[in-house]
Design a protein around this motif. Structure first.
Motif, short mmCIF file in Angstrom:
data_model
loop_
_atom_site.label_atom_id
_atom_site.label_comp_id
_atom_site.label_asym_id
_atom_site.label_seq_id
_atom_site.Cartn_x
_atom_site.Cartn_y
_atom_site.Cartn_z
N GLN A 171 12.30 25.66 12.89
CA GLN A 171 11.15 24.78 13.14
C GLN A 171 11.61 23.46 13.73
N GLY A 172 12.77 22.99 13.32
CA GLY A 172 13.31 21.76 13.89
C GLY A 172 13.59 21.92 15.38
N ASP A 173 14.17 23.06 15.75
CA ASP A 173 14.43 23.34 17.16
C ASP A 173 13.13 23.39 17.95
N LEU A 174 12.12 24.01 17.34
CA LEU A 174 10.82 24.14 18.00
C LEU A 174 10.17 22.77 18.20
N ILE A 175 10.22 21.93 17.18
CA ILE A 175 9.62 20.60 17.27
C ILE A 175 10.36 19.75 18.30
N ALA A 176 11.69 19.82 18.28
CA ALA A 176 12.49 19.03 19.21
C ALA A 176 12.22 19.43 20.66
N SER A 177 12.00 20.73 20.89
CA SER A 177 11.79 21.22 22.26
C SER A 177 10.39 20.90 22.78
N THR A 178 9.45 20.67 21.87
CA THR A 178 8.07 20.39 22.30
C THR A 178 7.75 18.89 22.32
N THR A 179 8.42 18.12 21.48
CA THR A 179 8.14 16.68 21.42
C THR A 179 9.17 15.85 22.19
N PHE A 180 10.33 16.47 22.46
CA PHE A 180 11.44 15.79 23.13
C PHE A 180 11.99 14.62 22.31
N GLN A 181 11.66 14.59 21.02
CA GLN A 181 12.21 13.57 20.12
C GLN A 181 13.40 14.18 19.37
N THR A 182 14.45 14.42 20.12
CA THR A 182 15.59 15.18 19.58
C THR A 182 16.27 14.47 18.42
N ILE A 183 16.62 13.22 18.59
CA ILE A 183 17.33 12.48 17.55
C ILE A 183 16.50 12.38 16.28
N GLU A 184 15.24 11.99 16.46
CA GLU A 184 14.36 11.82 15.31
C GLU A 184 14.14 13.14 14.57
N THR A 185 13.97 14.23 15.34
CA THR A 185 13.69 15.53 14.73
C THR A 185 14.87 16.01 13.88
N TYR A 186 16.07 15.99 14.46
CA TYR A 186 17.22 16.51 13.73
C TYR A 186 17.65 15.58 12.58
N THR A 187 17.36 14.29 12.73
CA THR A 187 17.59 13.37 11.61
C THR A 187 16.66 13.72 10.46
N LEU A 188 15.40 13.99 10.78
CA LEU A 188 14.40 14.36 9.77
C LEU A 188 14.79 15.67 9.07
N ILE A 189 15.17 16.67 9.86
CA ILE A 189 15.57 17.97 9.31
C ILE A 189 16.81 17.82 8.42
N GLY A 190 17.74 16.99 8.87
CA GLY A 190 18.94 16.74 8.07
C GLY A 190 18.61 16.09 6.73
N LEU A 191 17.67 15.16 6.74
CA LEU A 191 17.25 14.49 5.50
C LEU A 191 16.57 15.47 4.54
N ILE A 192 15.81 16.40 5.11
CA ILE A 192 15.15 17.39 4.27
C ILE A 192 16.18 18.31 3.60
N TYR A 193 17.18 18.73 4.37
CA TYR A 193 18.27 19.52 3.78
C TYR A 193 18.96 18.73 2.67
N LEU A 194 19.13 17.43 2.91
CA LEU A 194 19.76 16.57 1.90
C LEU A 194 18.92 16.51 0.63
N CYS A 195 17.61 16.49 0.81
CA CYS A 195 16.70 16.47 -0.35
C CYS A 195 16.75 17.77 -1.14
N ILE A 196 17.17 18.86 -0.49
CA ILE A 196 17.32 20.14 -1.19
C ILE A 196 18.65 20.21 -1.92
N THR A 197 19.72 19.82 -1.24
CA THR A 197 21.06 20.03 -1.78
C THR A 197 21.47 18.98 -2.83
N LEU A 198 21.01 17.74 -2.69
CA LEU A 198 21.40 16.71 -3.65
C LEU A 198 20.94 17.03 -5.07
N PRO A 199 19.68 17.44 -5.27
CA PRO A 199 19.27 17.80 -6.64
C PRO A 199 20.10 18.93 -7.23
N ILE A 200 20.48 19.91 -6.39
CA ILE A 200 21.33 21.01 -6.87
C ILE A 200 22.66 20.46 -7.35
#
Length: 215
Positions: A171-200
Motif C-alpha cells: 500500500q505504501g508503494d501504491l500511495i507513493a506512486s499515485t501521490t508522488f510524495q515518496t519521502i513522506e509516504t515511506y517515512t509514514l510506513i516506516g513509523l507504522i512498522y516501528l509502532c508494531i515492532t516496538l511494543p513487541i
C-alpha cells in the motif's frame, strides 16, 4: 504527513491488517514447526535428526524472496495455486521456522542432560519429558532471541509487496506512486512498522524480566 495519512487511511488500514494477520499466522506456524524441528534435531533417532537438519539448513540459507516467489510463480505451473497472501504466509513460516529451530535447539542443548534422564526415570516417554520438563526451561533461556526473530518476521512480511500481497509495504508503494510524495509516504510506513515492532520488543523484555524475577 498527517494529511497523507488521513487521505489514504483506508488503504493503510487494509495494509496494516494484512501485515498483522500474515505476521500472526507465520509466527504461530514458525513457532510450531521450528520447535518440532528443534526436537527432531536433538532426537536420538538418526533419521529424524538428519531430516530436521536438512530442513533447517535449506530454509535458513535460501533467501526469503526466493521461497515466496517459488510458491507464487513456480508452484502454479504444477497445479498448486497460491495468491500473494498465501505464498507470503507460507514462505515466511518456512523461512522463520528454520531460525526458530536453531534458537530452540540451542535452548534445549543448554538444559542439563540430567533433566531428560530424571524425566525418563519417572516413567515419562521422550516426547513427554521434552514437552513437560525440557522445553519450558529451554524457552525461558531463548526468549530474547525468539523475540528478535518475531520482530524480524514482522519486518520481513514486507516481502508480500513483491507478490501483490496487499500488505502495508504494498500500500505504501501504491500511495507513493499515485501521490508522488515518496519521502513522506515511506517515512509514514516506516513509523507504522516501528509502532508494531516496538511494543513487541518491550513486551519481550517485560516477560524476560518477570521470568528472571520468578527464578
Amino acid at each position: 504527513m498527517w494529511q497523507l495519512l488521513t487521505d489514504n487511511i483506508d488503504l493503510i488500514l487494509i495494509g496494516l491488517r494484512t501485515t498483522l494477520l500474515v505476521s500472526l499466522i507465520a509466527l504461530i506456524g514458525s513457532l510450531f514447526i521450528g520447535t518440532l524441528m528443534a526436537i527432531f534435531q536433538v532426537s536420538p533417532i538418526k533419521i529424524t535428526n538428519r531430516l530436521a537438519t536438512i530442513y533447517v539448513e535449506f530454509f535458513r540459507n535460501v533467501p526469503l524472496l526466493i521461497i515466496v516467489m517459488f510458491f507464487f510463480v513456480v508452484a502454479p505451473i504444477y497445479g498448486f495455486k497460491f495468491d500473494g497472501f498465501s505464498a507470503g504466509a507460507l514462505g515466511l513460516t518456512l523461512y522463520t521456522s528454520a531460525f526458530v529451530a536453531d534458537t530452540v535447539r540451542a535452548g534445549i542443548k543448554g538444559i542439563p542432560k540430567g533433566q531428560m534422564e530424571a524425566g525418563r526415570s519417572t516413567g515419562l516417554g521422550y516426547l513427554q519429558t521434552m514437552w513437560y520438563i525440557v522445553l519450558p526451561q529451554a524457552f525461558k533461556i531463548v526468549l530474547p532471541p525468539l523475540g528478535n526473530q518475531f520482530i524480524n518476521l514482522v519486518k520481513n512480511s514486507s516481502v508480500l509487496a513483491i507478490v501483490t500481497g496487499v500488505d502495508l509495504m504494498y500500500q505504501g508503494d501504491l500511495i507513493a506512486s499515485t501521490t508522488f510524495q515518496t519521502i513522506e509516504t515511506y517515512t509514514l510506513i516506516g513509523l507504522i512498522y516501528l509502532c508494531i515492532t516496538l511494543p513487541i520488543s518491550y513486551l519481550m523484555k517485560y516477560i524476560e524480566t518477570k521470568l528472571a524475577l520468578s527464578n
